[in-house]
Write an enzyme that holds these catalytic residues in place. Structure first.
Site, short mmCIF file in Angstrom:
data_model
loop_
_atom_site.label_atom_id
_atom_site.label_comp_id
_atom_site.label_asym_id
_atom_site.label_seq_id
_atom_site.Cartn_x
_atom_site.Cartn_y
_atom_site.Cartn_z
N GLY A 68 -9.37 -1.26 -13.73
CA GLY A 68 -8.94 -1.24 -12.34
C GLY A 68 -8.54 0.16 -11.93
N ASP A 95 3.35 -0.31 -15.86
CA ASP A 95 3.27 -0.35 -14.39
C ASP A 95 3.75 -1.73 -13.94
OD1 ASP A 95 2.72 -0.25 -11.71
OD2 ASP A 95 0.63 0.36 -11.92
N ASP A 125 -5.96 1.19 -10.40
CA ASP A 125 -4.56 1.51 -10.68
C ASP A 125 -4.37 1.97 -12.13
OD1 ASP A 125 -5.25 -1.07 -11.52
OD2 ASP A 125 -3.25 -1.90 -11.17
N ILE A 135 0.88 -1.17 0.00
CA ILE A 135 0.00 0.00 0.00
C ILE A 135 0.91 1.21 0.00
CG2 ILE A 135 -1.79 1.29 1.23
CD1 ILE A 135 -2.56 -1.39 2.57
#
Length: 256
Positions: free
Chosen positions: A106, A128, A108, A12
């Site tokens: 998503g 990514d 992200d 996180i």
């Protein structure tokens, strides 16, 4: 201060923004077994390390690919700050033209695309490199066309060592030569130079399909170790997703 939280499968990432300035970045492990109070305690300790008071927090936004953890982090933030965070989902205002079928992404990928368009414009290719490696393709009009999903470098390496009897666990360091002369250097060459060559090759194929040259942006914990061995120019942006979350918060700011 705005808290931005990118919840990935492994880590996180937490960013604290004062206006457009990123004041701090911290990380904690993604742990599905933790409850809201445990996350609240760790968040409180992180804020304390960076000399941020709980009362300094004026807003929060979460982008997550781990729904069970999203619930506990949301409750932890509310318990700690009395603020309800914005959670990026299909109802979030993104102003992003998504050409996927169905047009769902998503959190992200959304954050990465929003930030890349704002910072670099299109056409661009976004890498990514985390637990999974995702590739997002933005055209010259700023539309998200699609991309690729690839097993992450760490996952690939773990599978290689777990499923073979005589290959050892190795560190992520490039050998001096592509042609390794011992087992460890052969493995390191395959991981580092192999991933770099894959990036170069996929970018070439994507550009062939689009018919234009693209900017290439890389983010994610493992990308810095790889892209320096690529043959094409790649921009490294370590906080791309946090910047995307900040921009999404501005578009979805709760009514005061």
């Amino acid at each position: 201060m705005l808290l931005t939280l990118d919840i990935g499968n492994t880590n996180i990432t937490i960013g604290g923004y004062e206006g457009k300035k990123l004041r701090f970045v911290s990380r904690m492990a993604t742990d599905r077994s933790r409850m809201e109070d445990q996350y609240a305690i760790e968040l409180r300790d992180i804020l304390d390390i960076y000399d941020v008071k709980v009362t300094d927090i004026t807003g929060a936004i979460i982008g997550s690919v781990v729904p069970p953890v999203t619930v506990y982090i949301t409750r932890a933030i509310q318990k700690l700050t009395k603020i309800k965070p914005v959670v990026v989902d299909d109802n979030t205002i993104t102003e992003l033209d998504v050409r996927l079928n169905p047009p769902s992404m998503g959190a992200d990928l959304v954050a990465g695309c929003v930030a890349a368009i704002a910072l670099y414009g299109g056409p661009c290719i976004i890498w990514d490199m985390g637990t999974a490696t995702t590739v997002s393709v933005i055209d010259s009009n700023g539309s998200m066309l699609g991309g690729c999903v690839i097993p992450g470098v760490g996952i690939s390496l773990e599978a290689l060592t777990a499923r073979t009897a005589q290959l050892p666990a190795i560190s992520m360091e490039a050998p001096s030569n592509v042609i390794g002369n011992n087992t460890v250097d052969c493995m390191r060459s395959g991981v580092i130079y192999g991933q770099a060559s894959m990036i170069d090759g996929l970018c070439d194929r994507i550009e062939d399909e689009l018919g234009v040259k693209c900017k290439v942006i890389a983010t994610g914990g493992l990308s810095r170790d790889i892209i320096s061995y690529c043959r094409r120019d790649i921009v490294y942006c370590c906080n791309l997703l946090l910047e995307g979350l900040r921009l999404l918060y501005e578009k979805n700011r709760p009514n005061e």
